[in-house]
Motif scaffolding. Sequence first.
Motif, PDB file in Angstrom:
ATOM      1  N   LEU A 105       0.829  -1.209   0.000  1.00 41.40           N
ATOM      2  CA  LEU A 105       0.000   0.000   0.000  1.00 41.40           C
ATOM      3  C   LEU A 105       0.862   1.257   0.000  1.00 41.40           C
ATOM      4  CD1 LEU A 105      -2.755  -1.060   2.568  1.00 41.40           C
ATOM      5  CD2 LEU A 105      -3.100  -0.607   0.140  1.00 41.40           C
ATOM      6  N   PHE A 106       1.928   1.232   0.783  1.00 41.51           N
ATOM      7  CA  PHE A 106       2.818   2.397   0.865  1.00 41.51           C
ATOM      8  C   PHE A 106       3.501   2.637  -0.483  1.00 41.51           C
ATOM      9  CE2 PHE A 106       7.067   4.171   1.837  1.00 41.51           C
ATOM     10  CZ  PHE A 106       6.664   5.388   2.380  1.00 41.51           C
ATOM     11  N   ILE A 107       4.016   1.567  -1.095  1.00 36.28           N
ATOM     12  CA  ILE A 107       4.678   1.712  -2.397  1.00 36.28           C
ATOM     13  C   ILE A 107       3.679   2.187  -3.450  1.00 36.28           C
ATOM     14  CG2 ILE A 107       5.889   0.486  -4.239  1.00 36.28           C
ATOM     15  CD1 ILE A 107       7.037  -1.373  -2.111  1.00 36.28           C
ATOM     16  N   ALA A 108       2.466   1.625  -3.411  1.00 38.71           N
ATOM     17  CA  ALA A 108       1.434   2.035  -4.369  1.00 38.71           C
ATOM     18  C   ALA A 108       1.099   3.516  -4.198  1.00 38.71           C
ATOM     19  CB  ALA A 108       0.183   1.184  -4.180  1.00 38.71           C
ATOM     20  N   LEU A 109       1.079   3.984  -2.957  1.00 42.68           N
ATOM     21  CA  LEU A 109       0.809   5.398  -2.698  1.00 42.68           C
ATOM     22  C   LEU A 109       1.917   6.266  -3.278  1.00 42.68           C
ATOM     23  CD1 LEU A 109      -0.879   7.585  -1.330  1.00 42.68           C
ATOM     24  CD2 LEU A 109       0.403   7.174   0.774  1.00 42.68           C
ATOM     25  N   ILE A 110       3.163   5.844  -3.109  1.00 44.14           N
ATOM     26  CA  ILE A 110       4.284   6.599  -3.662  1.00 44.14           C
ATOM     27  C   ILE A 110       4.203   6.647  -5.185  1.00 44.14           C
ATOM     28  CG2 ILE A 110       6.794   6.591  -3.987  1.00 44.14           C
ATOM     29  CD1 ILE A 110       7.047   5.434  -1.180  1.00 44.14           C
ATOM     30  N   PHE A 161      -6.176   1.290  -9.001  1.00 44.56           N
ATOM     31  CA  PHE A 161      -7.434   1.743  -8.406  1.00 44.56           C
ATOM     32  C   PHE A 161      -7.247   3.010  -7.568  1.00 44.56           C
ATOM     33  CE2 PHE A 161      -8.543  -2.651  -9.421  1.00 44.56           C
ATOM     34  CZ  PHE A 161      -9.764  -2.443 -10.045  1.00 44.56           C
ATOM     35  N   PHE A 162      -6.059   3.196  -6.991  1.00 47.37           N
ATOM     36  CA  PHE A 162      -5.773   4.469  -6.317  1.00 47.37           C
ATOM     37  C   PHE A 162      -5.931   5.634  -7.297  1.00 47.37           C
ATOM     38  CE2 PHE A 162      -2.875   3.270  -2.467  1.00 47.37           C
ATOM     39  CZ  PHE A 162      -3.997   2.814  -1.804  1.00 47.37           C
ATOM     40  N   LEU A 163      -5.404   5.453  -8.501  1.00 50.38           N
ATOM     41  CA  LEU A 163      -5.412   6.522  -9.501  1.00 50.38           C
ATOM     42  C   LEU A 163      -6.755   6.624 -10.219  1.00 50.38           C
ATOM     43  CD1 LEU A 163      -1.862   5.888 -11.020  1.00 50.38           C
ATOM     44  CD2 LEU A 163      -2.541   7.801  -9.575  1.00 50.38           C
ATOM     45  N   LYS A 164      -7.323   5.496 -10.545  1.00 54.40           N
ATOM     46  CA  LYS A 164      -8.579   5.487 -11.315  1.00 54.40           C
ATOM     47  C   LYS A 164      -9.750   6.016 -10.498  1.00 54.40           C
ATOM     48  CE  LYS A 164     -11.806   2.272 -13.566  1.00 54.40           C
ATOM     49  NZ  LYS A 164     -12.894   2.477 -12.596  1.00 54.40           N
ATOM     50  N   ASP A 165      -9.845   5.636  -9.235  1.00 52.31           N
ATOM     51  CA  ASP A 165     -11.013   5.959  -8.418  1.00 52.31           C
ATOM     52  C   ASP A 165     -10.715   7.000  -7.351  1.00 52.31           C
ATOM     53  OD1 ASP A 165     -12.566   4.101  -9.826  1.00 52.31           O
ATOM     54  OD2 ASP A 165     -11.910   2.459  -8.540  1.00 52.31           O
TER      55      ASP A 165
END
Length: 363
Positions: free
Chosen positions: A38-43, A171-175
Amino acid sequence: MITSKTIANGIVRAVLILAVIFLALLFIYKIKLLFVYLFIALIVSLIASPVIHFFERRLKFKHTLAVITTLAFFLLLLIGFIMLFVPLIITQSHNLSLLDTAQLQQDLNSVVMQVKSYFSDYNIDTSKLMKEADITSSINFKFIPDFINSLVGILSGFGVGLASVLFITFFFLKDTELFTKSFRKILPDEHEEKILHSIRKVNHLLSRYFIGLILQMSILFVMYLIVLLIFGVENAFIIAFITALLNIIPYIGPLIATVLVIVLTMLGHIGPEAQGEMLSTTIYVLIGYSIAQVIDNNVSTPLIFSNSVNSHPLEIFIVILGSGFVFGILGMIIAVPMYTIIKVVAKEFFPQNPIVKVLTKDL
């Protein structure tokens, strides 16, 4: 009146609460990799946001198409990196088959004797300084294959993590809008605007920070590449890339990069025709890397980081060092992003606090 039954109930309740806390912490520990993903995806999301905005505004892409294109671009960059990395492993594996540790140790002993002879002409006793050169007999160059094997083992478990991060990032970026609307519903009305403003400010500053980090590593990569090309080190491009990437770990990363480039430079000169140049080339590369790191530490890093998160270089240094003492290497990596989040939230909710005023005057 406190009875024995009341005390017993209190003890049972306390034990149950501790048990629940223990199980919760154990559960969190078991799924710790999920938090890492989750942390890497956020970065990645923060880095990708400006690219997505470029596709949407300049190329008129739809949001979903812009997200897919951006992630595909990042994935192609990663594949390109791996394609460069695999030949490095193959080359170094071949070099390992040529490794003559006895000859290497003999060459090092020869250099030590020459140094001692040189200083003895000036009546300098190097035996005390070098402890009779016992260091050479204690060096075991067989650590090199173990190091390479460990590196291969790390890379072999990379696939699942990559797929997970890409899925979460998408999904972080799309939604983003959907998450924002859902988040609004659970926020207290009196603090809603402050919290949302803090999130927008944090997103902006951290995007700048990670883009600045990429810029810093790019500058370091160019300097490393020049050094390696000058001294004819094999696989200079990928070695420079890997060692520049290690700079993501503040202060310790450059040390790891230095050790790695020493190992890889020596491996590149294992063959009989080049083994005589091994030590001299390694020393020259080490000097070049040291100069590049001095430039980075004193010019690139302070300018880029202080401007990207609006913090003084000394402030950043203290935060990174303190976080490293408490949380280790991971703490050093996330120190600046976490500190930036704390500063933004503090300014939004405690703007009149004197300490907050001083620390956030440039935000």
